[in-house]
Design a protein around this motif. Structure first.
Motif, short mmCIF file in Angstrom:
data_model
loop_
_atom_site.label_atom_id
_atom_site.label_comp_id
_atom_site.label_asym_id
_atom_site.label_seq_id
_atom_site.Cartn_x
_atom_site.Cartn_y
_atom_site.Cartn_z
N LEU A 209 0.75 -1.04 -0.18
CA LEU A 209 -0.25 0.16 0.48
C LEU A 209 1.15 1.18 0.28
O LEU A 209 0.75 2.19 -0.54
N ALA A 210 2.32 0.73 0.54
CA ALA A 210 2.67 2.28 0.69
C ALA A 210 3.49 2.54 -0.38
O ALA A 210 3.36 3.78 -1.11
N MET A 211 3.64 1.27 -1.35
CA MET A 211 4.63 1.64 -2.88
C MET A 211 3.15 2.09 -3.48
O MET A 211 3.64 2.92 -4.43
N LEU A 212 2.05 1.84 -3.23
CA LEU A 212 0.55 1.95 -4.04
C LEU A 212 0.24 3.30 -4.46
O LEU A 212 0.88 4.24 -5.39
N ARG A 213 0.61 4.11 -3.10
CA ARG A 213 0.18 5.73 -2.83
C ARG A 213 1.58 6.09 -3.03
O ARG A 213 0.72 7.69 -3.99
N GLU A 214 2.84 5.88 -3.57
CA GLU A 214 3.73 6.54 -3.70
C GLU A 214 3.87 6.83 -5.07
O GLU A 214 3.87 8.06 -5.85
N HIS A 215 3.33 5.57 -5.93
CA HIS A 215 2.83 5.56 -7.66
C HIS A 215 1.89 7.00 -7.98
O HIS A 215 2.59 7.61 -8.38
N MET A 216 0.92 6.69 -7.19
CA MET A 216 -0.39 7.27 -7.33
C MET A 216 0.30 9.24 -7.40
O MET A 216 -0.34 9.72 -7.88
#
Length: 284
Positions: A209-216
Motif C-alpha cells: 500500500l505504501a508503494m501504491l500510494r507513492e506511485h499514485m
C-alpha cells in the motif's frame, strides 16, 4: 466498513432458485456487493504445476451470472472478482460489462486481473507473456468505448477505426478495480485503476500500500479518491481469524472487506449462515 459477499461459485450448484435465494439473502443482510469469480476452463495438474483450482472446481460464467443476479436483486452492487481480462477480446468485455451495467441500473464494478493460470491462456488461444501490457491497453480502449460516440484507436494490441458500443452503460465509465499483488500490478493500479482488491494479509499488504500510494503521487493522483478492498482468504471457518484480518484492513484504510472461504460449503443453508456469521462478527 462495507462488507462484500463472494458468490459461492464452487458450491452453489446449478439450481437457479438457489442462486436467487443466496443473492437475495446477501442483499437482505445488507451486504454492499456480490463478487463473482472467473475461470473459463478448469485445468488438471501437470508436471510440477499444481493449479489453485482444478478440473473438479465449477465456475459459473461471470457476466451471465451477474446479469442473472441483476434481475433477482434491487440494490446490491455487482462485481467481477476478478475477471481475467487479457484472456478475452476487449470489445466483447466492454459490451458485456455495458450490458450488465444497464440491466442492473448502474450497479457494476469491473474487477480485473491478469491471472495465474498459463494453461487457461493457452487453451483460449491468448498470449501469456504479454498479459500485463495487454491489460493496460484494454482498459484504455474500454473506457473510450464506454464514453465516446465513435472510437479510433491504434495500439500494440488493438486497431479500431470509427466504432462504438450501443447501448451505452449507465456509468460512463464503469469503475475498474485491480486484483493481484505483484509490483507491476500495484503500479498499474496506481496509474489507471479506480481501486485495488488484493488477496493478502494486512501485514503483507502494508508495504504494498505504501508503494501504491507513492506511485499514485508520482502519477499526480489523489490516494483519497482510490478504493481499497481487502479479501480475507480463509482456510477454516474461524470468526476470530475473520475479525482480526478485517480489523487489520480497516487500520490500513480499506473501505470494504470480503470473506473469501477456501473451505467448501456444500449446501445453501451453510452458505447463507456464513453470510450471517460474518456480518455478526463485523458488527461486534
Amino acid at each position: 466498513m462495507l462488507l462484500n459477499a463472494l458468490f459461492p461459485t464452487r458450491d452453489i450448484g446449478t439450481d437457479p432458485a438457489k442462486i436467487r435465494d443466496w443473492a437475495q439473502a446477501a442483499e437482505g443482510l445488507g451486504y454492499h456487493c456480490i463478487e463473482v469469480a472467473d475461470h473459463v476452463f478448469g485445468a488438471a495438474p501437470r508436471g510440477d504445476w499444481k493449479p489453485t483450482y482444478s478440473e473438479n472446481d465449477p465456475f459459473h460464467e461471470t457476466f451471465t451470472t451477474m446479469a442473472f443476479l441483476a434481475a433477482v436483486t434491487k440494490t446490491i452492487q455487482l462485481c467481477s472478482g476478478v475477471l481475467i481480462l487479457p484472456q478475452r477480446q476487449t470489445g466483447v468485455v466492454a459490451k458485456q460489462a455495458a450490458e450488465v451495467d444497464i440491466l442492473s441500473g448502474g450497479r457494476l464494478r469491473l474487477g480485473v486481473g491478469v491471472g495465474w493460470n498459463h494453461v487457461e491462456y493457452e487453451a483460449l488461444g491468448t498470449e501469456w507473456k504479454t498479459r500485463g501490457a495487454r491489460q493496460a491497453e484494454q482498459i484504455e480502449v474500454m473506457r473510450r468505448l464506454w464514453t465516446e460516440d465513435l472510437v479510433t484507436f491504434s495500439g500494440r494490441f488493438h486497431n479500431l477505426v470509427d466504432v462504438n458500443l450501443l447501448p451505452v452503460p449507465v456509468q460512463r465509465p464503469i469503475p475498474i478495480w485491480f486484483g493481484g499483488s505483484s509490483d507491476a500490478v500495484v503500479k498499474r493500479a496506481a496509474r489507471i485503476g479506480d481501486g485495488w482488491m488484493p488477496i493478502m494479509t494486512p501485514e503483507v499488504a502494508e508495504p504494498k500500500l505504501a508503494m501504491l500510494r507513492e506511485h499514485m503521487k508520482s502519477f499526480g493522483r489523489d490516494p483519497a479518491t482510490f478504493g481499497l478492498e481487502g479479501w480475507l482468504r480463509m482456510d477454516e471457518a474461524d470468526p476470530q481469524l475473520w475479525a482480526t484480518a478485517a480489523h487489520g484492513w480497516k487500520r490500513l484504510g480499506a473501505q470494504m472487506v470480503m470473506l473469501y472461504p477456501m473451505y467448501r460449503m456444500p449446501n445453501l443453508d451453510q452458505q447463507i449462515e456464513t453470510l450471517r456469521r460474518f456480518k455478526e462478527v463485523m458488527a461486534g
